[in-house]
Motif scaffolding. Structure first.
Motif, PDB file in Angstrom:
ATOM      1  N   LYS A  86      40.885  43.051  38.917  1.00  0.00           N
ATOM      2  CA  LYS A  86      40.931  44.521  38.952  1.00  0.00           C
ATOM      3  C   LYS A  86      39.656  45.090  39.581  1.00  0.00           C
ATOM      4  O   LYS A  86      39.722  46.001  40.416  1.00  0.00           O
ATOM      5  N   LEU A  87      38.512  44.546  39.203  1.00  0.00           N
ATOM      6  CA  LEU A  87      37.244  45.030  39.753  1.00  0.00           C
ATOM      7  C   LEU A  87      37.136  44.739  41.249  1.00  0.00           C
ATOM      8  O   LEU A  87      36.657  45.581  42.019  1.00  0.00           O
ATOM      9  N   LEU A  88      37.582  43.564  41.662  1.00  0.00           N
ATOM     10  CA  LEU A  88      37.562  43.226  43.086  1.00  0.00           C
ATOM     11  C   LEU A  88      38.482  44.150  43.874  1.00  0.00           C
ATOM     12  O   LEU A  88      38.167  44.544  44.997  1.00  0.00           O
ATOM     13  N   SER A  89      39.607  44.501  43.287  1.00  0.00           N
ATOM     14  CA  SER A  89      40.539  45.410  43.954  1.00  0.00           C
ATOM     15  C   SER A  89      39.955  46.813  44.052  1.00  0.00           C
ATOM     16  O   SER A  89      40.024  47.460  45.099  1.00  0.00           O
ATOM     17  N   LEU A 116      48.619  46.062  44.763  1.00  0.00           N
ATOM     18  CA  LEU A 116      49.572  45.347  43.911  1.00  0.00           C
ATOM     19  C   LEU A 116      48.903  44.889  42.611  1.00  0.00           C
ATOM     20  O   LEU A 116      49.494  44.985  41.531  1.00  0.00           O
ATOM     21  N   ILE A 117      47.681  44.387  42.734  1.00  0.00           N
ATOM     22  CA  ILE A 117      46.948  43.945  41.548  1.00  0.00           C
ATOM     23  C   ILE A 117      46.707  45.116  40.597  1.00  0.00           C
ATOM     24  O   ILE A 117      46.886  45.002  39.377  1.00  0.00           O
ATOM     25  N   LEU A 118      46.319  46.260  41.142  1.00  0.00           N
ATOM     26  CA  LEU A 118      46.044  47.422  40.295  1.00  0.00           C
ATOM     27  C   LEU A 118      47.301  47.929  39.613  1.00  0.00           C
ATOM     28  O   LEU A 118      47.268  48.349  38.453  1.00  0.00           O
ATOM     29  N   GLU A 119      48.429  47.900  40.323  1.00  0.00           N
ATOM     30  CA  GLU A 119      49.691  48.317  39.720  1.00  0.00           C
ATOM     31  C   GLU A 119      50.111  47.358  38.607  1.00  0.00           C
ATOM     32  O   GLU A 119      50.587  47.785  37.551  1.00  0.00           O
ATOM     33  N   SER A 137      39.356  34.963  45.951  1.00  0.00           N
ATOM     34  CA  SER A 137      38.936  34.757  47.344  1.00  0.00           C
ATOM     35  C   SER A 137      39.728  35.645  48.291  1.00  0.00           C
ATOM     36  O   SER A 137      39.182  36.211  49.243  1.00  0.00           O
ATOM     37  N   LEU A 138      41.034  35.779  48.037  1.00  0.00           N
ATOM     38  CA  LEU A 138      41.884  36.623  48.866  1.00  0.00           C
ATOM     39  C   LEU A 138      41.432  38.076  48.805  1.00  0.00           C
ATOM     40  O   LEU A 138      41.333  38.757  49.834  1.00  0.00           O
ATOM     41  N   LEU A 139      41.117  38.560  47.602  1.00  0.00           N
ATOM     42  CA  LEU A 139      40.701  39.949  47.439  1.00  0.00           C
ATOM     43  C   LEU A 139      39.320  40.215  48.040  1.00  0.00           C
ATOM     44  O   LEU A 139      39.003  41.356  48.368  1.00  0.00           O
ATOM     45  N   CYS A 140      38.506  39.175  48.175  1.00  0.00           N
ATOM     46  CA  CYS A 140      37.170  39.328  48.772  1.00  0.00           C
ATOM     47  C   CYS A 140      37.207  39.284  50.296  1.00  0.00           C
ATOM     48  O   CYS A 140      36.202  39.568  50.945  1.00  0.00           O
ATOM     49  N   THR A 141      38.359  38.935  50.863  1.00  0.00           N
ATOM     50  CA  THR A 141      38.470  38.825  52.307  1.00  0.00           C
ATOM     51  C   THR A 141      38.620  40.215  52.905  1.00  0.00           C
ATOM     52  O   THR A 141      39.618  40.892  52.701  1.00  0.00           O
ATOM     53  N   ASP A 148      48.395  40.978  31.168  1.00  0.00           N
ATOM     54  CA  ASP A 148      47.147  40.663  30.493  1.00  0.00           C
ATOM     55  C   ASP A 148      46.955  39.147  30.501  1.00  0.00           C
ATOM     56  O   ASP A 148      47.726  38.421  29.907  1.00  0.00           O
ATOM     57  N   PHE A 149      45.947  38.699  31.214  1.00  0.00           N
ATOM     58  CA  PHE A 149      45.659  37.266  31.265  1.00  0.00           C
ATOM     59  C   PHE A 149      44.190  37.074  31.574  1.00  0.00           C
ATOM     60  O   PHE A 149      43.499  38.009  32.007  1.00  0.00           O
ATOM     61  N   ILE A 150      43.704  35.876  31.354  1.00  0.00           N
ATOM     62  CA  ILE A 150      42.299  35.585  31.604  1.00  0.00           C
ATOM     63  C   ILE A 150      41.993  35.765  33.085  1.00  0.00           C
ATOM     64  O   ILE A 150      42.678  35.238  33.942  1.00  0.00           O
ATOM     65  N   GLY A 151      40.974  36.543  33.379  1.00  0.00           N
ATOM     66  CA  GLY A 151      40.581  36.772  34.768  1.00  0.00           C
ATOM     67  C   GLY A 151      41.143  38.045  35.362  1.00  0.00           C
ATOM     68  O   GLY A 151      40.789  38.407  36.485  1.00  0.00           O
ATOM     69  N   LEU A 152      42.018  38.750  34.619  1.00  0.00           N
ATOM     70  CA  LEU A 152      42.616  39.971  35.156  1.00  0.00           C
ATOM     71  C   LEU A 152      41.549  41.022  35.468  1.00  0.00           C
ATOM     72  O   LEU A 152      41.622  41.707  36.492  1.00  0.00           O
TER      73      LEU A 152
END
Length: 208
Positions: A72-75, A55-58, A41-45, A64-68
């Motif tokens: 990454k795509l939202l970023s 930060l997410i892309l770095e 939700s934060l990344l979609c704002t 590696d975790f579920i949902g990463l």
């Protein structure tokens, strides 16, 4: 969208223990799922800057975790929409058209590069055997993207983003639709201008 303080709250002891237990395996607990939804939700704002996205892309290179992948795509959709669309095409082709609709808008360079990528993929599939299903899927994606381009770009820009080496017989129906849309827009503007002029004339007549 308002992001409350819980997004950046300090983890409780119970949650910290839960996180430690799940460090080396996939975790499906409600705490991790809630945190993932809040991060998405934060990344979609659109009102925030690109700091969280970078930060997410770095971090994605070392974590590696579920949902990463979703994070990454939202970023990338904010920092590099073209690359994000290519990743969607490669990994989630059935969602590509919807993704393009929400990210490309009227950026001609994005449309040009992505259409060229699609055509390259289709050419490759045509040269290979036993790829009829994939060829149909990518052809349908191309048609969907062209439909979006007609509604998202003006006439001149639409003509400029079409690949130079494409078959005119394939593009002709889309070009015709784009021209019809242009003529309809001109007619609509002309009618609106006439109505405004008549309204102003009527108002002046009543005034005198």
């Amino acid at each position: 969208m308002r992001v409350n303080d819980q997004v950046i709250r300090k983890p409780s002891r119970q949650m910290s223990r839960k996180t430690e237990d799940c460090m080396d395996k996939e975790c499906h607990c409600c705490c991790c799922y809630e945190d993932l939804i809040k991060a998405q939700s934060l990344l979609c704002t659109t009102s925030i800057n690109l700091g969280p996205h970078k930060l997410i892309l770095e971090a994605s290179d070392t974590m590696d975790f579920i949902g990463l992948e979703s994070l990454k795509l939202l970023s990338l959709s904010r920092t590099d929409p073209g690359l994000a669309a290519n990743l969607m095409l490669e990994n989630y082709p059935n969602l590509t058209v919807a993704f393009v609709k929400d990210t490309f808008f009227s950026d001609a360079s994005l449309w040009t590069d992505f259409l060229e990528t699609l055509f390259d993929q289709i050419r490759t599939l045509k040269s290979e055997k036993d790829n009829k299903d994939n060829l149909k899927m990518y052809s349908d994606i191309l048609k969907g993207v062209l439909d979006l381009a007609i509604s998202s770009l003006n006439h001149d820009v639409f003509m400029s983003v079409l690949p130079n080496d494409g078959a005119i017989s394939f593009f002709l129906p889309y070009i015709e639709r784009c021209c019809l849309r242009l003529e309809a827009s001109k007619l609509r503007n002309s009618i609106a201008a006439d109505l405004i002029a008549k309204t102003e004339m009527t108002q002046r007549f009543h005034y005198y």
